[in-house]
Design an enzyme around this catalytic site. Structure first.
Site, PDB file in Angstrom:
ATOM      1  N   ILE A 191      68.043  16.475  -9.372  1.00 25.46           N
ATOM      2  CA  ILE A 191      68.399  15.139  -9.883  1.00 25.46           C
ATOM      3  C   ILE A 191      68.709  15.278 -11.383  1.00 25.46           C
ATOM      4  O   ILE A 191      67.859  15.752 -12.126  1.00 25.46           O
ATOM      5  CB  ILE A 191      67.237  14.128  -9.718  1.00 25.46           C
ATOM      6  CG1 ILE A 191      66.715  14.101  -8.276  1.00 25.46           C
ATOM      7  CG2 ILE A 191      67.658  12.735 -10.179  1.00 25.46           C
ATOM      8  CD1 ILE A 191      65.487  13.215  -8.085  1.00 25.46           C
ATOM      9  N   VAL A 217      62.973  19.121 -14.909  1.00 18.80           N
ATOM     10  CA  VAL A 217      62.386  17.923 -14.270  1.00 18.80           C
ATOM     11  C   VAL A 217      63.220  17.527 -13.056  1.00 18.80           C
ATOM     12  O   VAL A 217      64.438  17.375 -13.150  1.00 18.80           O
ATOM     13  CB  VAL A 217      62.333  16.727 -15.250  1.00 18.80           C
ATOM     14  CG1 VAL A 217      61.677  15.517 -14.579  1.00 18.80           C
ATOM     15  CG2 VAL A 217      61.603  17.088 -16.532  1.00 18.80           C
ATOM     16  N   LYS A 260      56.216  17.443 -16.445  1.00 19.12           N
ATOM     17  CA  LYS A 260      57.535  16.807 -16.346  1.00 19.12           C
ATOM     18  C   LYS A 260      57.521  15.424 -17.000  1.00 19.12           C
ATOM     19  O   LYS A 260      58.482  15.020 -17.660  1.00 19.12           O
ATOM     20  CB  LYS A 260      57.960  16.722 -14.881  1.00 19.12           C
ATOM     21  CG  LYS A 260      58.204  18.100 -14.262  1.00 19.12           C
ATOM     22  CD  LYS A 260      58.294  18.030 -12.747  1.00 19.12           C
ATOM     23  CE  LYS A 260      58.549  19.379 -12.114  1.00 19.12           C
ATOM     24  NZ  LYS A 260      58.341  19.396 -10.666  1.00 19.12           N
ATOM     25  N   GLY A 304      64.254  18.925 -10.320  1.00 16.13           N
ATOM     26  CA  GLY A 304      65.189  19.852  -9.671  1.00 16.13           C
ATOM     27  C   GLY A 304      66.640  19.416  -9.735  1.00 16.13           C
ATOM     28  O   GLY A 304      67.251  19.417 -10.801  1.00 16.13           O
ATOM     29  N   ASP A 307      51.791  19.859 -12.846  1.00 14.04           N
ATOM     30  CA  ASP A 307      53.249  20.010 -12.876  1.00 14.04           C
ATOM     31  C   ASP A 307      53.924  18.651 -13.111  1.00 14.04           C
ATOM     32  O   ASP A 307      54.861  18.545 -13.907  1.00 14.04           O
ATOM     33  CB  ASP A 307      53.712  20.632 -11.547  1.00 14.04           C
ATOM     34  CG  ASP A 307      55.209  20.811 -11.477  1.00 14.04           C
ATOM     35  OD1 ASP A 307      55.726  21.714 -12.158  1.00 14.04           O
ATOM     36  OD2 ASP A 307      55.873  20.031 -10.770  1.00 14.04           O
ATOM     37  N   THR A 355      63.171  32.342  -7.379  1.00  9.80           N
ATOM     38  CA  THR A 355      63.866  31.327  -6.574  1.00  9.80           C
ATOM     39  C   THR A 355      65.010  30.678  -7.351  1.00  9.80           C
ATOM     40  O   THR A 355      66.159  30.650  -6.898  1.00  9.80           O
ATOM     41  CB  THR A 355      62.843  30.252  -6.135  1.00  9.80           C
ATOM     42  OG1 THR A 355      61.769  30.902  -5.461  1.00  9.80           O
ATOM     43  CG2 THR A 355      63.461  29.229  -5.222  1.00  9.80           C
TER      44      THR A 355
HETATM   45  N1  HSE Z   1      56.544  23.138  -7.815  1.00 12.33           N
HETATM   46  C1  HSE Z   1      57.545  22.200  -8.195  1.00 12.33           C
HETATM   47  C2  HSE Z   1      57.536  21.060  -7.184  1.00 12.33           C
HETATM   48  C3  HSE Z   1      58.880  22.879  -8.241  1.00 12.33           C
HETATM   49  O1  HSE Z   1      56.890  21.203  -6.146  1.00 12.33           O
HETATM   50  O2  HSE Z   1      58.150  20.055  -7.420  1.00 12.33           O
HETATM   51  C4  HSE Z   1      59.902  22.130  -9.008  1.00 12.33           C
HETATM   52  O3  HSE Z   1      59.535  21.910 -10.324  1.00 12.33           O
END
Ligand code: HSE
Length: 436
Positions: free
Chosen positions: A138, A134, A207, A136, A203, A15
């Site tokens: 931003i 971290v 971050k 995406g 996740d 992606t």
């Molecule tokens: N799986 C992560 C999320 C993707 O849902 O934020 C971006 O790091």
């Protein structure tokens, strides 16, 4: 400043890799104008070279073997977008050893092996860009490292997992069940390959480890982060929260007070009027408080092909500019060296307000038994709701507390669970109250 072309190789054509390649290829001219020299995507490596990503690549650009990138002396920046620990770590270390600059979106790897990678890069005099790791789209890494460098940061509150936020928003607004919302998030490409990383809070903790390294100089302390995901949340608690004027969000929280730093990820009830309560869907938001700037909020798309691809491209262009202007290493990775005077506060010592929910038999004296135990652990009750009795004898009993210590709450709930009038497992959710 030189204006030599800078060559890029991308490893991992999923992606984010597709978004990065799309921007580099489709905005080649604009990027050249902005940077002042050509930024050339020379090669992409992926084990799957057949799948159609909806992108026309020049013949020979897509290869199977990542060595065609790492061993190519013309490629100066290696972009690692395969994710996970192995072989990503080995590839990055090898690329650095060969004198390549690295750009990565790999939060799991940085949160757990950031030391190895940044130390290797420092020794070799190359840069590691990680803006896409971290939140995406931003630009939060740049904000903390560069824009807020004049601040002592006091706290960070982040909604930094788009998948969990998407699921919670759907459960809150549409009343759908957890698995339907998760399937939707996966279909839209937000979830990790292993969605337990998203819904388990891991996740977000990856971050947060990166953000806290930059903000507080607590170097990559992922293992010390208290982590609780959203899998245990029920519709019932989401509805009670709403009724009480709160919204449940999966928050990554880090606060510094004196020598103590809190680092935790868990579902949190926020007043519904709070700015973070209104961050819905896949959107991320990071709320920062600094001593100079005060409070500020950064909001945007936290996942997805183009937002995250754009963050990768920003690192590529930054590093390419540094290469051509002879400024490699321009920004020291603040925090990587660490602050030895700070300690991470144990979860049992944190102070918070709490939402407590029990199933209790509706008969005289029950409330006083429960509140008596809470009182004996120094927990002060702010409000109580008891739902009307329907057919079953046990009814939900909800209590909101004033600020209490986590250890006391856990111990009190252990005692309350033993009461014969209480059925099932008591539920507790931490509440962030302004002014408490
Ligand atoms: N799986 C992560 C999320 C993707 O849902 O934020 C971006 O790091």
């Amino acid at each position: 400043m030189m204006s030599r072309p800078v060559n890029i190789g991308i490893i991992g054509f999923g992606t984010v890799g597709t978004g990065t390649a799309r921007i580099l290829l489709q905005k080649k001219r604009e990027l050249e104008e902005r940077a002042g020299f050509p930024i050339i995507l020379k090669r992409i490596a992926d084990i799957d070279i057949r799948r159609d990503r909806g992108l026309r690549l020049p013949k020979g650009m897509l290869v199977k073997d990542y060595r065609e990138i790492v061993d190519d002396p013309e490629i100066q920046i290696v972009v690692e977008l395969i994710g996970g620990i192995s072989p990503a770590k080995e590839i990055i270390v090898e690329a650095i050893r060969k004198g390549k600059h690295v750009v990565t979106a790999n939060k799991a790897l940085l949160a757990t092996s950031g030391h190895t990678i940044f130390n290797a890069a420092k020794r070799k005099g190359v840069e590691v860009g990680f803006e896409a790791s971290v939140a995406g789209g931003i630009p939060i890494i740049k904000i903390i490292r560069e824009s807020l460098v004049g601040n002592n940061i006091q706290s960070i509150f982040g909604i930094i997992n788009g998948t969990s936020n998407y699921i919670l928003t759907k459960m809150t607004k549409e009343g759908v069940d957890f698995s339907t919302a998760l399937r939707d998030a996966q279909r839209l490409g937000y979830a990790e390959a292993d969605p337990t990383l998203d819904i388990g809070g891991i996740d977000s903790a990856h971050k947060l480890a990166i953000l806290a390294t930059l903000a507080f100089g607590i170097p990559f302390s992922f293992k010390k982060i208290y982590t609780e995901g959203i899998t245990g949340l029920s519709q019932l608690d989401i509805q009670f929260a709403e009724e009480l004027g709160y919204t449940i969000k999966l928050l990554a929280i880090s606060k510094q007070k004196g020598r103590d730093v809190e680092m935790r990820v868990h579902p949190t009830m926020l007043p519904s009027g709070h700015i973070l309560s209104n961050v819905g869907g896949v959107y991320n938001a990071v709320f920062i408080e600094g001593d100079a700037v005060g409070q500020c909020l950064f909001y945007g798309r936290g996942a997805g092909e183009m937002p995250t691809g754009g963050a990768v491209v920003s690192d590529i262009v930054d590093i390419a500019r540094d290469i051509n202007s002879g400024a490699v290493g321009r920004i020291r990775d603040i925090g990587i060296a660490g602050r030895s005077d700070l300690r991470i506060k144990g979860m049992e010592d944190i102070l918070s307000c709490y939402y407590l929910r029990f199933y209790a038999i509706d008969k005289p004296g029950v409330l006083s038994k429960i509140s008596g135990i809470l009182g004996s652990f120094n927990i002060s009750i702010k409000s109580v709701i008891q739902k009307e009795r329907k057919k079953e004898r046990a009814v939900p009993l909800v209590m909101m507390t004033h600020t209490a210590r986590e250890r006391d709450v856990v111990n009190a709930l252990r005692e309350i669970k033993k009461l014969s009038v209480v059925t099932g497992r008591p539920v507790y959710i931490r509440v962030e109250e302004e002014g408490e």
